[in-house]
Design an enzyme around this catalytic site. Structure first.
Site, PDB file in Angstrom:
ATOM      1  N   LYS A 142       0.852  -1.204   0.000  1.00 25.43           N
ATOM      2  CA  LYS A 142       0.000   0.000   0.000  1.00 25.43           C
ATOM      3  C   LYS A 142       0.879   1.242   0.000  1.00 25.43           C
ATOM      4  O   LYS A 142       2.051   1.197   0.429  1.00 25.43           O
ATOM      5  CB  LYS A 142      -0.950   0.020   1.199  1.00 25.43           C
ATOM      6  CG  LYS A 142      -0.293  -0.015   2.590  1.00 25.43           C
ATOM      7  CD  LYS A 142       0.153   1.337   3.123  1.00 25.43           C
ATOM      8  CE  LYS A 142       0.779   1.265   4.502  1.00 25.43           C
ATOM      9  NZ  LYS A 142       1.494   2.482   4.900  1.00 25.43           N
TER      10      LYS A 142
ATOM     11  N   PRO B 101       9.784  -4.259  -0.260  1.00 26.75           N
ATOM     12  CA  PRO B 101      10.883  -4.009   0.673  1.00 26.75           C
ATOM     13  C   PRO B 101      10.389  -3.892   2.115  1.00 26.75           C
ATOM     14  O   PRO B 101       9.238  -3.535   2.361  1.00 26.75           O
ATOM     15  CB  PRO B 101      11.505  -2.702   0.172  1.00 26.75           C
ATOM     16  CG  PRO B 101      10.494  -2.080  -0.705  1.00 26.75           C
ATOM     17  CD  PRO B 101       9.615  -3.170  -1.234  1.00 26.75           C
ATOM     18  N   VAL B 102      11.290  -4.200   3.028  1.00 29.03           N
ATOM     19  CA  VAL B 102      10.939  -4.296   4.459  1.00 29.03           C
ATOM     20  C   VAL B 102      11.274  -2.975   5.163  1.00 29.03           C
ATOM     21  O   VAL B 102      12.245  -2.303   4.797  1.00 29.03           O
ATOM     22  CB  VAL B 102      11.727  -5.476   5.073  1.00 29.03           C
ATOM     23  CG1 VAL B 102      11.512  -5.570   6.569  1.00 29.03           C
ATOM     24  CG2 VAL B 102      11.312  -6.778   4.388  1.00 29.03           C
TER      25      VAL B 102
ATOM     26  N   LEU C 266       5.398   0.445   3.341  1.00 31.33           N
ATOM     27  CA  LEU C 266       4.565  -0.070   2.250  1.00 31.33           C
ATOM     28  C   LEU C 266       3.631  -1.182   2.734  1.00 31.33           C
ATOM     29  O   LEU C 266       2.925  -1.791   1.920  1.00 31.33           O
ATOM     30  CB  LEU C 266       5.455  -0.597   1.109  1.00 31.33           C
ATOM     31  CG  LEU C 266       6.227   0.489   0.356  1.00 31.33           C
ATOM     32  CD1 LEU C 266       7.335  -0.130  -0.498  1.00 31.33           C
ATOM     33  CD2 LEU C 266       5.280   1.297  -0.546  1.00 31.33           C
TER      34      LEU C 266
ATOM     35  N   GLY D 172       4.237  -4.186   3.825  1.00 21.94           N
ATOM     36  CA  GLY D 172       4.562  -5.520   3.307  1.00 21.94           C
ATOM     37  C   GLY D 172       4.205  -6.640   4.279  1.00 21.94           C
ATOM     38  O   GLY D 172       3.483  -7.576   3.929  1.00 21.94           O
TER      39      GLY D 172
ATOM     40  N   ALA E 119       0.464  -6.876   4.675  1.00 17.32           N
ATOM     41  CA  ALA E 119      -0.209  -7.481   3.522  1.00 17.32           C
ATOM     42  C   ALA E 119      -0.060  -9.003   3.568  1.00 17.32           C
ATOM     43  O   ALA E 119      -1.014  -9.735   3.297  1.00 17.32           O
ATOM     44  CB  ALA E 119       0.374  -6.931   2.226  1.00 17.32           C
TER      45      ALA E 119
ATOM     46  N   ASP F 161      -1.978  -1.852  10.339  1.00 19.43           N
ATOM     47  CA  ASP F 161      -2.301  -1.753   8.913  1.00 19.43           C
ATOM     48  C   ASP F 161      -2.951  -3.020   8.356  1.00 19.43           C
ATOM     49  O   ASP F 161      -3.351  -3.053   7.187  1.00 19.43           O
ATOM     50  CB  ASP F 161      -1.031  -1.460   8.093  1.00 19.43           C
ATOM     51  CG  ASP F 161      -0.538  -0.033   8.297  1.00 19.43           C
ATOM     52  OD1 ASP F 161      -1.346   0.815   8.736  1.00 19.43           O
ATOM     53  OD2 ASP F 161       0.645   0.228   8.021  1.00 19.43           O
TER      54      ASP F 161
HETATM   55  O1  C5P Z   1       0.332  -1.567  15.205  1.00 19.95           O
HETATM   56  P1  C5P Z   1       1.741  -1.594  14.712  1.00 19.95           P
HETATM   57  O2  C5P Z   1       2.458  -2.860  15.098  1.00 19.95           O
HETATM   58  O3  C5P Z   1       1.845  -1.294  13.271  1.00 19.95           O
HETATM   59  O4  C5P Z   1       2.455  -0.402  15.448  1.00 19.95           O
HETATM   60  C1  C5P Z   1       3.818  -0.390  15.758  1.00 19.95           C
HETATM   61  C2  C5P Z   1       4.111   0.758  16.715  1.00 19.95           C
HETATM   62  O5  C5P Z   1       3.970   1.997  16.017  1.00 19.95           O
HETATM   63  C3  C5P Z   1       3.208   0.877  17.909  1.00 19.95           C
HETATM   64  O6  C5P Z   1       3.646   0.088  18.979  1.00 19.95           O
HETATM   65  C4  C5P Z   1       3.286   2.355  18.231  1.00 19.95           C
HETATM   66  O7  C5P Z   1       4.502   2.632  18.908  1.00 19.95           O
HETATM   67  C5  C5P Z   1       3.410   2.985  16.855  1.00 19.95           C
HETATM   68  N1  C5P Z   1       2.114   3.419  16.336  1.00 19.95           N
HETATM   69  C6  C5P Z   1       1.522   4.557  16.851  1.00 19.95           C
HETATM   70  N2  C5P Z   1       0.302   4.970  16.371  1.00 19.95           N
HETATM   71  C7  C5P Z   1      -0.302   4.277  15.380  1.00 19.95           C
HETATM   72  C8  C5P Z   1       0.287   3.131  14.825  1.00 19.95           C
HETATM   73  C9  C5P Z   1       1.495   2.717  15.339  1.00 19.95           C
HETATM   74  O8  C5P Z   1       2.074   5.212  17.736  1.00 19.95           O
HETATM   75  N3  C5P Z   1      -1.486   4.712  14.929  1.00 19.95           N
END
Ligand code: C5P
Length: 290
Positions: free
Chosen positions: A8, A91-92, A96, A98, A101, A133
């Site tokens: 995305k 890519p990591v 995006l 990845g 998804a 995501d």
């Molecule tokens: O949910 P996800 O694993 O993608 O989020 C990783 C980290 O990114 C969370 O632990 C948080 O620190 C930060 N984050 C945030 N606000 C969001 C999404 C992620 O602060 N809306």
């Protein structure tokens, strides 16, 4: 079962505030792109994952695909297995989506393959608990995404936009970028999401170029200055606009047409091996004929 899990891009990312639990309230415009990872899922006794490409992706218990499969198995109370083979192209640490998804594809794929009949609400709750995501990645297309990724509003998805995506440097960790955002002395300006929605509805790349933006860019660029350089380079090679996606470190160049994008991609690939010529898509999972 063979699936492509699509990456995305963020056309717009606004940060509305920080919640007590540390997460940030966001308002985003996200769209799936053709670039994707290939997954092959077969019924098996054990749950295993074989990875091709993406040497930086953990292949053991830390891999989000295996975590998603195990959580689905626990939630459904079954003990089935699957042999998952994944070819990484996205890519990591790029912003995006990845890993998200891949996890979304596994949740949907195994729900079908294991005959679990788990409904959308339960799958979405499971997805949300694995990563912000993943709910978007389970539906894809063009959406306004609010909250911390759980509020999804479908928008009409028109003709494809032509893109060159470049990851000019090492990946970035999302928590690190949000922490850097919180430490900024001046709150960055949020993009005009309504203007971006209107530009997308009209399928107008020039108007979209004006409206697109990412409030996390000022947090990511000091950590990876190459992001700013890649954006400048993409615009130099003809992008109407180039902006970071998600928390980075990939940059998305938006082009007026396929020829312009192809020209810029040929220039970028000579500079950065992780340069991708792609288009937006409205489709979710396409079967992988390759
Ligand atoms: O949910 P996800 O694993 O993608 O989020 C990783 C980290 O990114 C969370 O632990 C948080 O620190 C930060 N984050 C945030 N606000 C969001 C999404 C992620 O602060 N809306």
């Amino acid at each position: 079962m063979r699936l492509i899990a699509h990456a995305k891009v963020n056309w717009a990312l606004s940060v509305l505030g920080r919640r007590d639990d540390g997460y940030h309230e966001l308002d985003m415009l996200m769209q799936s792109v053709e670039l994707g990872d290939s997954l092959e899922i077969r019924l098996a006794e054990e749950l295993t994952l074989t990875l091709h490409g993406g040497p930086r992706v953990p292949s053991g218990d830390g891999n989000l695909v295996l975590r998603a499969a195990r959580r689905l198995r626990e939630a459904a109370g079954v003990a089935q297995g699957a042999r998952i083979t994944m070819k990484k192209r996205i890519p990591v640490g790029a912003g995006l989506g990845g890993g998200s998804a891949d996890a979304a594809a596994i949740l949907l794929g195994l729900n079908a393959l294991w005959n679990l009949h788990m409904g959308w609400q339960d799958l979405r709750a499971l997805a949300r608990s694995l990563g912000s995501d993943i709910p978007f990645c389970m539906v894809g297309g063009l959406r306004r995404v609010r909250g911390t990724g759980e509020q999804l509003e479908a928008l009409p998805c028109g003709a494809p936009f032509h893109l060159v995506i470049v990851q000019p440097c090492a990946g970035l960790s999302t928590p690190k970028v949000f922490a850097a955002y919180d430490a900024l002395a001046v709150r960055p300006r949020n993009p005009d999401i309504e203007a971006a929605v209107a530009a997308l509805a009209q399928g107008d790349p020039a108007a979209l170029a004006q409206a697109m933006g990412n409030a996390l860019t000022p947090a990511s660029v000091p950590i990876r200055p190459q992001i700013a350089m890649a954006a400048q380079t993409l615009e130099h090679f003809g992008a109407l606009r180039a902006e970071m996606t998600g928390s980075g470190s990939a940059v998305v160049g938006l082009f007026a047409n396929a020829q312009d994008a192809d020209f810029a991609w040929r220039q970028c690939i000579a500079l950065w091996p992780k340069s991708y010529l792609t288009r937006t898509t409205c489709l979710l999972y396409t079967s992988d004929a390759a």
